[in-house]
Write an enzyme that holds these catalytic residues in place. Structure first.
Site, PDB file in Angstrom:
ATOM      1  N   SER A 158       0.832  -1.206   0.000  1.00 49.43           N
ATOM      2  CA  SER A 158       0.000   0.000   0.000  1.00 49.43           C
ATOM      3  C   SER A 158       0.870   1.261   0.000  1.00 49.43           C
ATOM      4  CB  SER A 158      -0.884   0.004   1.247  1.00 49.43           C
ATOM      5  OG  SER A 158      -0.073  -0.160   2.395  1.00 49.43           O
TER       6      SER A 158
ATOM      7  N   TYR B 285      -4.322   0.234   4.129  1.00 49.65           N
ATOM      8  CA  TYR B 285      -5.164  -0.954   3.993  1.00 49.65           C
ATOM      9  C   TYR B 285      -5.710  -1.392   5.352  1.00 49.65           C
ATOM     10  CZ  TYR B 285      -3.621  -2.033  -0.805  1.00 49.65           C
ATOM     11  OH  TYR B 285      -3.382  -2.022  -2.140  1.00 49.65           O
ATOM     12  N   GLY B 286      -4.906  -1.173   6.383  1.00 55.22           N
ATOM     13  CA  GLY B 286      -5.186  -1.761   7.697  1.00 55.22           C
ATOM     14  C   GLY B 286      -6.498  -1.355   8.323  1.00 55.22           C
TER      15      GLY B 286
ATOM     16  N   CYS C 294       3.078  -7.117   1.796  1.00 52.76           N
ATOM     17  CA  CYS C 294       2.145  -6.473   2.715  1.00 52.76           C
ATOM     18  C   CYS C 294       1.414  -7.572   3.474  1.00 52.76           C
ATOM     19  CB  CYS C 294       1.146  -5.640   1.903  1.00 52.76           C
ATOM     20  SG  CYS C 294      -0.207  -4.945   2.869  1.00 52.76           S
ATOM     21  N   ASN C 295       1.511  -7.575   4.782  1.00 51.59           N
ATOM     22  CA  ASN C 295       0.845  -8.607   5.579  1.00 51.59           C
ATOM     23  C   ASN C 295      -0.668  -8.504   5.485  1.00 51.59           C
ATOM     24  OD1 ASN C 295       2.884 -10.084   7.699  1.00 51.59           O
ATOM     25  ND2 ASN C 295       3.611  -8.064   7.126  1.00 51.59           N
ATOM     26  N   THR C 296      -1.166  -7.269   5.509  1.00 54.54           N
ATOM     27  CA  THR C 296      -2.618  -7.082   5.492  1.00 54.54           C
ATOM     28  C   THR C 296      -3.204  -7.680   4.215  1.00 54.54           C
ATOM     29  OG1 THR C 296      -2.230  -4.994   6.641  1.00 54.54           O
ATOM     30  CG2 THR C 296      -4.438  -5.365   5.778  1.00 54.54           C
TER      31      THR C 296
ATOM     32  N   CYS D  98       3.687  -6.281   9.939  1.00 52.85           N
ATOM     33  CA  CYS D  98       3.321  -5.284   8.937  1.00 52.85           C
ATOM     34  C   CYS D  98       4.652  -4.881   8.334  1.00 52.85           C
ATOM     35  CB  CYS D  98       2.633  -4.084   9.585  1.00 52.85           C
ATOM     36  SG  CYS D  98       2.452  -2.660   8.470  1.00 52.85           S
ATOM     37  N   THR D  99       4.717  -4.871   7.000  1.00 51.52           N
ATOM     38  CA  THR D  99       6.023  -4.628   6.360  1.00 51.52           C
ATOM     39  C   THR D  99       6.533  -3.204   6.595  1.00 51.52           C
ATOM     40  OG1 THR D  99       4.848  -4.215   4.279  1.00 51.52           O
ATOM     41  CG2 THR D  99       5.816  -6.421   4.614  1.00 51.52           C
ATOM     42  N   HIS D 100       5.659  -2.306   7.025  1.00 55.93           N
ATOM     43  CA  HIS D 100       6.127  -0.957   7.373  1.00 55.93           C
ATOM     44  C   HIS D 100       6.995  -0.976   8.644  1.00 55.93           C
ATOM     45  CE1 HIS D 100       3.160   0.643   4.534  1.00 55.93           C
ATOM     46  NE2 HIS D 100       3.676   1.856   4.706  1.00 55.93           N
TER      47      HIS D 100
HETATM   48  N1  DGL Z   1       2.412  -2.593   4.861  1.00 57.90           N
HETATM   49  C1  DGL Z   1       1.109  -3.096   5.127  1.00 57.90           C
HETATM   50  C2  DGL Z   1       1.194  -4.432   5.873  1.00 57.90           C
HETATM   51  O1  DGL Z   1       2.193  -5.117   5.825  1.00 57.90           O
HETATM   52  C3  DGL Z   1       0.127  -2.224   5.896  1.00 57.90           C
HETATM   53  C4  DGL Z   1       0.029  -0.785   5.658  1.00 57.90           C
HETATM   54  C5  DGL Z   1      -1.420  -0.315   5.527  1.00 57.90           C
HETATM   55  O2  DGL Z   1      -2.174  -0.296   6.514  1.00 57.90           O
HETATM   56  O3  DGL Z   1      -1.738   0.032   4.393  1.00 57.90           O
HETATM   57  O4  DGL Z   1       0.252  -4.834   6.511  1.00 57.90           O
END
Ligand code: DGL
Length: 264
Positions: A12, A43-44, A75-77, A189-191
């Site tokens: 995202s 996305y979360g 992205c985990n989500t 979460c990859t962030h």
């Molecule tokens: N980087 C996304 C993940 O790994 C989440 C970021 C978002 O909320 O968009 O879940």
């Protein structure tokens, strides 16, 4: 397979750069397109249906346009919600990013593991299944810390990191029953690995911070082993958002070897 066919990494926002960093270490020769769906960020806080339809639709269109040899949902989500659906729609190999509960369960001595993710990730049955499969007999504490996504985005734009937000996210795990015994925390979460230093300082040295980026990079290398890689131009970052978004991240994107910017 065209030798210049890229590996497409999708997130995202900037989170997938934590995966790209690991991929660069083992496949520096691979042409890459880094796609951020900034128009859909975050996305979360979205519903499962919103995320699944958005991600499947975008990845379908991106695959048609760029003909990647492999797609990584960094992205985990998106992965915990849409991986199955995307695999049904696309014919290229898809690598997902799922919470690294297995390695965390393997290293904990206290038996108490934390998981930080987005609100959408922490409620997924996918996470319940990983917990059941790999963390049986252990305690898994979950905390949704969607505000860390903004902090990571800001950090990569060169802005100062908001320490109060980091503190609150860590307190969200620490304050739960058993939280004082945490010795491993899954960055789901990859962030969040982009804030490893700041989170590490707040958790303290006795807590290991675990993410799946290294494992994902190795999986991509396995799936593409024996393939020829030739770069026909600079690796690029694309976004569904604005040109200004990419421009504001120029320094960080260039550090990850992304030198051409385009809107999708
Ligand atoms: N980087 C996304 C993940 O790994 C989440 C970021 C978002 O909320 O968009 O879940």
């Amino acid at each position: 397979m065209q030798p210049d066919a890229p590996i497409l990494l999708f997130d995202s926002g900037v989170g997938g750069l934590s995966v790209l960093g690991e991929l660069r270490k083992i496949l520096p020769q691979a042409p890459v397109i880094y796609a951020s769906d900034q128009a859909g960020l975050p996305y979360g806080t979205k519903t499962e249906v919103q995320i699944a339809t958005r991600v499947a639709g975008l990845l379908g269109r991106m695959s048609e346009r760029y003909r990647p040899r492999l797609v990584c949902i960094a992205c985990n989500t998106a992965s915990t919600i849409a991986l199955g659906m995307v695999r049904e729609v696309l014919e290229v190999p898809i690598v997902g990013t799922v919470p690294a509960i297995k390695p965390a369960a393997a290293i904990t001595s206290s038996g108490v593991i934390g998981l930080l993710g987005t609100a959408a990730t922490v409620r997924q049955a996918y996470v319940d299944n990983l917990e059941r499969e790999f963390a049986g007999g252990k305690t898994l504490l979950r905390h949704a810390a969607p505000e860390l996504v903004d902090v990571a985005e800001a950090k990569l734009r060169g802005e100062p990191v908001d320490r109060a937000t980091i503190h609150a996210a860590v307190a969200g795990l620490r304050s739960q029953p058993g939280g004082e015994s945490l010795d491993a925390v899954v960055l789901a979460c990859t962030h969040f690995p982009l804030l490893r230093e700041e989170l590490g300082r707040e958790f303290g040295p006795e807590v290991a911070l675990i993410d799946g980026a290294g494992g994902i990079a190795r999986r991509i290398a396995d799936l593409t082993s024996g393939q020829e890689f030739v770069r026909s131009g600079p690796d690029r970052a694309i976004t569904t958002g604005s040109a200004e978004y990419l421009e504001s991240l120029r320094g960080a994107l260039e550090e990850f070897g992304l030198h051409r910017f385009d809107r999708f």
